[in-house]
Design a protein around this motif. Structure first.
Motif, PDB file in Angstrom:
ATOM      1  N   GLY A   1       0.803  -1.219   0.000  1.00  0.00           N
ATOM      2  CA  GLY A   1       0.000   0.000   0.000  1.00  0.00           C
ATOM      3  C   GLY A   1       0.830   1.261   0.000  1.00  0.00           C
ATOM      4  O   GLY A   1       0.286   2.361   0.048  1.00  0.00           O
ATOM      5  N   ARG A   2       2.168   1.079  -0.079  1.00  0.00           N
ATOM      6  CA  ARG A   2       3.121   2.203  -0.056  1.00  0.00           C
ATOM      7  C   ARG A   2       2.909   3.074   1.187  1.00  0.00           C
ATOM      8  O   ARG A   2       3.088   4.283   1.150  1.00  0.00           O
ATOM      9  CB  ARG A   2       3.014   3.054  -1.327  1.00  0.00           C
ATOM     10  N   SER A   3       2.566   2.404   2.287  1.00  0.00           N
ATOM     11  CA  SER A   3       2.390   3.122   3.544  1.00  0.00           C
ATOM     12  C   SER A   3       3.662   3.129   4.374  1.00  0.00           C
ATOM     13  O   SER A   3       3.749   3.861   5.367  1.00  0.00           O
ATOM     14  CB  SER A   3       1.253   2.485   4.357  1.00  0.00           C
ATOM     15  N   SER A   4       4.636   2.307   3.984  1.00  0.00           N
ATOM     16  CA  SER A   4       5.889   2.257   4.726  1.00  0.00           C
ATOM     17  C   SER A   4       7.019   1.795   3.812  1.00  0.00           C
ATOM     18  O   SER A   4       6.793   1.191   2.762  1.00  0.00           O
ATOM     19  CB  SER A   4       5.770   1.307   5.931  1.00  0.00           C
ATOM     20  N   ALA A   5       8.240   2.111   4.241  1.00  0.00           N
ATOM     21  CA  ALA A   5       9.440   1.657   3.537  1.00  0.00           C
ATOM     22  C   ALA A   5      10.440   1.205   4.585  1.00  0.00           C
ATOM     23  O   ALA A   5      10.681   1.917   5.570  1.00  0.00           O
ATOM     24  CB  ALA A   5      10.028   2.781   2.682  1.00  0.00           C
ATOM     25  N   THR A   6      11.018   0.026   4.392  1.00  0.00           N
ATOM     26  CA  THR A   6      11.982  -0.520   5.340  1.00  0.00           C
ATOM     27  C   THR A   6      13.278  -0.810   4.612  1.00  0.00           C
ATOM     28  O   THR A   6      13.299  -1.590   3.662  1.00  0.00           O
ATOM     29  CB  THR A   6      11.450  -1.806   5.996  1.00  0.00           C
ATOM     30  N   ALA A   7      14.362  -0.147   5.048  1.00  0.00           N
ATOM     31  CA  ALA A   7      15.671  -0.308   4.417  1.00  0.00           C
ATOM     32  C   ALA A   7      16.568  -1.119   5.347  1.00  0.00           C
ATOM     33  O   ALA A   7      16.864  -0.686   6.465  1.00  0.00           O
ATOM     34  CB  ALA A   7      16.290   1.053   4.127  1.00  0.00           C
ATOM     35  N   VAL A   8      16.987  -2.299   4.892  1.00  0.00           N
ATOM     36  CA  VAL A   8      17.791  -3.210   5.711  1.00  0.00           C
ATOM     37  C   VAL A   8      19.226  -3.238   5.185  1.00  0.00           C
ATOM     38  O   VAL A   8      19.472  -3.650   4.045  1.00  0.00           O
ATOM     39  CB  VAL A   8      17.203  -4.639   5.692  1.00  0.00           C
TER      40      VAL A   8
ATOM     41  N   ARG B   1       7.772   9.869  -1.693  1.00  0.00           N
ATOM     42  CA  ARG B   1       7.340  11.146  -1.120  1.00  0.00           C
ATOM     43  C   ARG B   1       6.017  10.997  -0.369  1.00  0.00           C
ATOM     44  O   ARG B   1       5.748  11.740   0.589  1.00  0.00           O
ATOM     45  CB  ARG B   1       7.198  12.202  -2.220  1.00  0.00           C
ATOM     46  N   ALA B   2       5.203  10.049  -0.784  1.00  0.00           N
ATOM     47  CA  ALA B   2       3.898   9.866  -0.148  1.00  0.00           C
ATOM     48  C   ALA B   2       4.008   9.139   1.191  1.00  0.00           C
ATOM     49  O   ALA B   2       3.055   9.126   1.969  1.00  0.00           O
ATOM     50  CB  ALA B   2       2.966   9.093  -1.084  1.00  0.00           C
ATOM     51  N   ILE B   3       5.163   8.530   1.475  1.00  0.00           N
ATOM     52  CA  ILE B   3       5.330   7.785   2.725  1.00  0.00           C
ATOM     53  C   ILE B   3       5.776   8.743   3.824  1.00  0.00           C
ATOM     54  O   ILE B   3       6.782   9.439   3.671  1.00  0.00           O
ATOM     55  CB  ILE B   3       6.370   6.662   2.556  1.00  0.00           C
TER      56      ILE B   3
END
Length: 399
Positions: A126-133, A311-313
């Motif tokens: 849903g492009r509500s979050s981004a997780t960078a590992v 940008r939307a997150i």
């Protein structure tokens, strides 16, 4: 008086035109009207032509990595299946290559390159979050047999993670990550030293906070303590420096890289960049010149859609963490995964389920029980798994 009342009313007159009665406008007025319409048309056409030229220029800046795509296609049957959701996983690789303009001054070119930084970016469906590992370069992993640039193949071997990029480039790194995590990599981006510097310069630098002054000859970095804005060369030195900042560990370096990327996300998301054409174009020009990417992400439209998604997150939902790991049993200078925490993290991302991050505690920073502050917190049944890390909203001087 009677005669005045009985007189026929006067015929109403039509309103006057620009210089006289309707229908009698002078020729020069009509001529100006035609020239005005023609001028507007010319301006529109010129604007469209200029816009198309900029679009084609930016689109042409992007380098497409078809070699990796071809190699991955050979091993399609052994790769993880694509997720059922619209989530995306993008592998971001910082190359330490010394070849190319502006990169030779960082060391001798030995004809090889390794991944200086590798981050697996998970964008929720849903492009509500981004997780960078972050994946440590010294992590001990199984690297599959990979095709080398000269056409020969390596044997499958257990080695440190960043050797995969040296052995077989992007395709070998992607296959190693997929084997390690069980997560399918949908897209990839590779950026070198020069490209990173140009990206930072394009946004007029990124603000950081240093608790102590830094003087690192190897990283070409000399900075005073305090809050300050870093540009090109300084920014590169900041994210690459290791022994001169903090405890000199790769753990702290990765945390610093995550902090810097969070600040960069904040800067790019600001209206001062994305809504200002004079600032946006240099950013796009630098970004498109800086990266090498797969065919599925090699157009300006693709990159714009990705940027719009990011940008939307909300910045508090853009999370950074390092995969849980500890010193390798047989060599403390190498790393190994902490289980079951690492497998739990990979499973959450693979299934597009949420994870949470919490800042490092004082005990973490002191080293904890294993010397590396990347273990997952004790899981709470049926709760969202929590790992030590940070989010982009914390700010550059967050603990």
């Amino acid at each position: 008086m009677t005669a005045a009342k009985d007189a026929a009313p006067e015929e109403p007159t039509e309103p006057a035109g620009p210089t006289g009665p309707s229908g009698t406008a002078p020729r020069h007025w009509r001529r100006w009207l035609r020239w005005g319409c023609l001028g507007v048309s010319v301006v529109v056409l010129v604007a469209a032509a200029v816009g198309w030229w900029f679009y084609r220029k930016l689109d042409g800046n992007i380098t497409t990595d078809t070699t990796a795509a071809d190699e991955l296609q050979r091993y399609e049957k052994e790769r993880p299946t694509a997720g059922a959701t619209a989530a995306q996983n993008i592998l971001l690789i910082g190359s330490d290559t010394r070849t190319g303009e502006g990169n030779r001054k960082y060391g001798k070119d030995k004809g090889t390159q390794r991944s200086d930084t590798t981050i697996l970016l998970h964008l929720s469906a849903g492009r509500s979050s981004a997780t960078a590992v972050s994946l440590p370069r010294d992590l001990m992993v199984t690297i599959p047999s990979c095709r080398k640039p000269d056409g020969t193949r390596t044997r499958e071997q257990f080695a440190q993670f960043n050797w995969a990029f040296e052995f077989g480039g992007t395709a070998c790194t992607i296959r190693t990550v997929e084997k390690l995590t069980g997560i399918r990599v949908d897209h990839h981006m590779v950026i070198d030293f020069r490209g990173f510097k140009k990206m930072v310069d394009a946004v007029d630098g990124v603000e950081v906070c240093l608790k102590e002054p830094v003087d690192d000859r190897d990283a070409k970095l000399k900075l005073p303590a305090g809050r300050q804005t870093l540009r090109g060369e300084q920014a590169l030195g900041f994210v690459r420096a290791r022994k001169s900042i903090g405890d000199g560990s790769d753990t702290e370096r990765m945390d610093r890289q995550q902090q810097f990327l969070g600040a960069l996300v904040n800067k790019v998301q600001s209206d001062g960049v994305l809504l200002n054409p004079t600032k946006l174009y240099p950013v796009l020009d630098a970004a498109t010149k800086a990266i090498t990417t797969d065919p599925g992400l090699d157009s300006l439209r693709d990159l714009y859609d990705l940027a719009r998604t990011m940008r939307a997150i909300p910045t508090e939902k853009v999370q950074f963490l390092t995969v849980p790991r500890r010193p390798y049993t047989y060599d403390p200078n190498r790393d190994e995964l902490v289980q079951p925490a690492a497998s739990q993290l990979f499973a959450q991302l693979r299934q597009d389920k949420p994870v949470a991050v919490t800042p490092h505690t004082a005990e973490d920073k002191a080293g904890g029980t294993d010397g590396k502050p990347d273990d997952a917190d004790t899981p709470v049944p049926s709760a969202t798994p929590t790992f030590t890390g940070r989010n982009a909203a914390e700010g550059v001087c967050a603990p």
